[in-house]
Design a protein around this motif. Structure first.
Motif, PDB file in Angstrom:
ATOM      1  N   ALA A 157      34.194  11.970  73.072  1.00  0.00           N
ATOM      2  CA  ALA A 157      33.881  11.114  74.224  1.00  0.00           C
ATOM      3  C   ALA A 157      32.391  11.115  74.575  1.00  0.00           C
ATOM      4  CB  ALA A 157      34.724  11.524  75.430  1.00  0.00           C
ATOM      5  N   PRO A 158      31.729  12.274  74.651  1.00  0.00           N
ATOM      6  CA  PRO A 158      30.298  12.262  74.993  1.00  0.00           C
ATOM      7  C   PRO A 158      29.437  11.576  73.938  1.00  0.00           C
ATOM      8  CG  PRO A 158      31.242  14.465  75.271  1.00  0.00           C
ATOM      9  CD  PRO A 158      32.240  13.663  74.508  1.00  0.00           C
ATOM     10  N   VAL A 159      29.924  11.500  72.701  1.00  0.00           N
ATOM     11  CA  VAL A 159      29.180  10.828  71.628  1.00  0.00           C
ATOM     12  C   VAL A 159      29.396   9.325  71.703  1.00  0.00           C
ATOM     13  CG1 VAL A 159      28.832  10.674  69.134  1.00  0.00           C
ATOM     14  CG2 VAL A 159      29.442  12.874  70.181  1.00  0.00           C
ATOM     15  N   LEU A 160      30.632   8.923  71.959  1.00  0.00           N
ATOM     16  CA  LEU A 160      30.960   7.500  72.013  1.00  0.00           C
ATOM     17  C   LEU A 160      30.341   6.806  73.224  1.00  0.00           C
ATOM     18  CD1 LEU A 160      34.743   7.604  71.036  1.00  0.00           C
ATOM     19  CD2 LEU A 160      32.953   6.390  69.782  1.00  0.00           C
ATOM     20  N   GLU A 161      30.353   7.473  74.363  1.00  0.00           N
ATOM     21  CA  GLU A 161      29.948   6.819  75.611  1.00  0.00           C
ATOM     22  C   GLU A 161      28.560   6.184  75.556  1.00  0.00           C
ATOM     23  OE1 GLU A 161      32.538   8.991  79.107  1.00  0.00           O
ATOM     24  OE2 GLU A 161      30.717   9.987  78.371  1.00  0.00           O
ATOM     25  N   PRO A 162      27.514   6.883  75.135  1.00  0.00           N
ATOM     26  CA  PRO A 162      26.195   6.227  75.125  1.00  0.00           C
ATOM     27  C   PRO A 162      26.115   5.078  74.122  1.00  0.00           C
ATOM     28  CG  PRO A 162      26.071   8.396  74.110  1.00  0.00           C
ATOM     29  CD  PRO A 162      27.410   8.299  74.757  1.00  0.00           C
ATOM     30  N   ARG A 191      32.305  14.687  62.456  1.00  0.00           N
ATOM     31  CA  ARG A 191      32.699  16.016  61.999  1.00  0.00           C
ATOM     32  C   ARG A 191      31.793  17.087  62.600  1.00  0.00           C
ATOM     33  NH1 ARG A 191      32.915  14.489  55.567  1.00  0.00           N
ATOM     34  NH2 ARG A 191      34.486  12.821  55.696  1.00  0.00           N
ATOM     35  N   ALA A 192      30.504  16.808  62.632  1.00  0.00           N
ATOM     36  CA  ALA A 192      29.539  17.795  63.122  1.00  0.00           C
ATOM     37  C   ALA A 192      29.741  18.120  64.589  1.00  0.00           C
ATOM     38  CB  ALA A 192      28.117  17.300  62.876  1.00  0.00           C
ATOM     39  N   VAL A 193      30.301  17.175  65.361  1.00  0.00           N
ATOM     40  CA  VAL A 193      30.481  17.415  66.784  1.00  0.00           C
ATOM     41  C   VAL A 193      31.554  18.468  67.042  1.00  0.00           C
ATOM     42  CG1 VAL A 193      32.283  15.687  67.278  1.00  0.00           C
ATOM     43  CG2 VAL A 193      30.520  16.200  69.002  1.00  0.00           C
ATOM     44  N   THR A 194      32.379  18.761  66.044  1.00  0.00           N
ATOM     45  CA  THR A 194      33.415  19.782  66.217  1.00  0.00           C
ATOM     46  C   THR A 194      32.862  21.192  66.061  1.00  0.00           C
ATOM     47  OG1 THR A 194      34.040  19.789  63.864  1.00  0.00           O
ATOM     48  CG2 THR A 194      35.132  18.189  65.294  1.00  0.00           C
ATOM     49  N   LEU A 201      23.323  18.765  68.850  1.00  0.00           N
ATOM     50  CA  LEU A 201      22.467  17.929  68.016  1.00  0.00           C
ATOM     51  C   LEU A 201      23.063  16.534  67.861  1.00  0.00           C
ATOM     52  CD1 LEU A 201      19.973  17.772  66.163  1.00  0.00           C
ATOM     53  CD2 LEU A 201      21.415  18.608  64.293  1.00  0.00           C
ATOM     54  N   VAL A 202      24.381  16.460  67.697  1.00  0.00           N
ATOM     55  CA  VAL A 202      25.055  15.171  67.573  1.00  0.00           C
ATOM     56  C   VAL A 202      24.910  14.369  68.865  1.00  0.00           C
ATOM     57  CG1 VAL A 202      27.270  14.004  67.211  1.00  0.00           C
ATOM     58  CG2 VAL A 202      26.712  16.045  65.885  1.00  0.00           C
ATOM     59  N   LEU A 203      25.102  15.019  69.983  1.00  0.00           N
ATOM     60  CA  LEU A 203      24.978  14.331  71.275  1.00  0.00           C
ATOM     61  C   LEU A 203      23.570  13.789  71.477  1.00  0.00           C
ATOM     62  CD1 LEU A 203      26.998  16.740  73.619  1.00  0.00           C
ATOM     63  CD2 LEU A 203      27.795  14.716  72.385  1.00  0.00           C
ATOM     64  N   THR A 204      22.581  14.589  71.132  1.00  0.00           N
ATOM     65  CA  THR A 204      21.190  14.145  71.268  1.00  0.00           C
ATOM     66  C   THR A 204      20.911  12.956  70.365  1.00  0.00           C
ATOM     67  OG1 THR A 204      20.448  16.379  71.816  1.00  0.00           O
ATOM     68  CG2 THR A 204      18.779  14.840  71.023  1.00  0.00           C
ATOM     69  N   ALA A 205      21.405  13.016  69.143  1.00  0.00           N
ATOM     70  CA  ALA A 205      21.200  11.909  68.205  1.00  0.00           C
ATOM     71  C   ALA A 205      21.875  10.645  68.701  1.00  0.00           C
ATOM     72  CB  ALA A 205      21.740  12.296  66.826  1.00  0.00           C
ATOM     73  N   ALA A 206      23.074  10.771  69.264  1.00  0.00           N
ATOM     74  CA  ALA A 206      23.792   9.608  69.781  1.00  0.00           C
ATOM     75  C   ALA A 206      23.031   8.964  70.938  1.00  0.00           C
ATOM     76  CB  ALA A 206      25.194  10.011  70.230  1.00  0.00           C
ATOM     77  N   VAL A 207      22.482   9.783  71.820  1.00  0.00           N
ATOM     78  CA  VAL A 207      21.720   9.252  72.956  1.00  0.00           C
ATOM     79  C   VAL A 207      20.461   8.537  72.470  1.00  0.00           C
ATOM     80  CG1 VAL A 207      20.345   9.911  74.969  1.00  0.00           C
ATOM     81  CG2 VAL A 207      22.601  10.917  74.615  1.00  0.00           C
ATOM     82  N   ARG A 208      19.772   9.129  71.515  1.00  0.00           N
ATOM     83  CA  ARG A 208      18.554   8.499  70.992  1.00  0.00           C
ATOM     84  C   ARG A 208      18.874   7.178  70.296  1.00  0.00           C
ATOM     85  NH1 ARG A 208      15.328  13.741  68.408  1.00  0.00           N
ATOM     86  NH2 ARG A 208      14.703  14.651  70.416  1.00  0.00           N
ATOM     87  N   LEU A 209      19.966   7.168  69.522  1.00  0.00           N
ATOM     88  CA  LEU A 209      20.356   5.932  68.852  1.00  0.00           C
ATOM     89  C   LEU A 209      20.741   4.869  69.871  1.00  0.00           C
ATOM     90  CD1 LEU A 209      20.954   4.328  66.313  1.00  0.00           C
ATOM     91  CD2 LEU A 209      23.202   5.427  66.215  1.00  0.00           C
ATOM     92  N   ALA A 210      21.449   5.272  70.909  1.00  0.00           N
ATOM     93  CA  ALA A 210      21.845   4.323  71.957  1.00  0.00           C
ATOM     94  C   ALA A 210      20.616   3.732  72.643  1.00  0.00           C
ATOM     95  CB  ALA A 210      22.740   5.025  72.971  1.00  0.00           C
TER      96      ALA A 210
END
Length: 217
Positions: A157-162, A191-194, A201-210
């Motif tokens: 969820a925190p990865v998808l939201e942004p 996979r890495a978010v698990t 790191l995954v969350l940060t990357a998702a926010v930057r991509l968003a």
């Protein structure tokens, strides 16, 4: 002479596009298409999509300029827009070969009605917690974001939201989440978010991509 020039240019462009395997993507790119009425060995006829008539020499020259407008050496140029469309088409086929659900299949996994499942999917999608991808006239839910029981993966969820809040193209989001990502040094985000060691790191990357998506880059 003009007719000979038109036929020669039309054949040259068609042969070039065929050699690159891009003839099937002309319509999607908003370009005129060509056909060979007498079979594969016949001369190519380029058709104006608006009138259904053969293109004139001037129109063919415009098409050539559009196709060869990338790079400093037009004779060696590659029609980048068509190449990108081909890559996207291939990627979509690859993604659809991975597990996914329509409403009926997901309802069966959840042990719920189709109507209740459809409502739940729409609600989760509207709050940016579930990726739903349009395929033809269907809505597809990629399975990677669900548990074995068909419920939402809380770690995603925190990865998808942004990403979804930034209105990222659903196909691009599906691809980024499920394939090795440059922003993660080749790790696969979903996979890495698990892994507690890489989740942040995954969350940060998702926010930057968003942020890049929202900025239109």
């Amino acid at each position: 002479m003009t007719e000979e020039q038109r036929a020669a240019l039309g054949e040259e462009l068609a042969t070039w596009i065929e050699s690159l395997g891009l003839e099937g993507h002309l319509t999607e790119a908003g370009l005129p298409t060509f056909r060979r009425d007498g079979g594969s060995g016949a001369r190519a006829r380029w058709i104006d999509p608006g009138t259904g008539q053969d293109l004139s020499l001037a129109q063919l020259q415009d098409v050539e300029r559009l196709l060869r407008n990338e790079g400093s050496e037009p004779e060696h140029a590659v029609p980048v827009a068509l190449v990108v469309l081909r890559r996207h088409a291939r990627l979509r086929v690859e993604l659809l070969a991975t597990p996914w659900f329509d409403y009926a299949a997901l309802a069966e996994v959840r042990g719920a009605s189709v109507d209740a499942t459809r409502f739940a999917v729409h609600k989760a999608a509207s709050t940016h917690r579930l990726l739903v991808v349009p395929v033809d006239e269907r809505s597809v839910v990629p399975a990677f974001q669900l548990t074995a029981e068909g419920e939402l993966r809380p770690d995603l969820a925190p990865v998808l939201e942004p990403l979804l809040a930034a209105r990222m193209d659903p196909w691009r989001a599906w691809a980024w989440l499920t394939q090795p990502a440059a922003l993660l040094g080749g790790l696969v985000p979903e996979r890495a978010v698990t892994d507690p060691e890489t989740a942040d790191l995954v969350l940060t990357a998702a926010v930057r991509l968003a942020e890049r998506v929202a900025a239109g880059s």
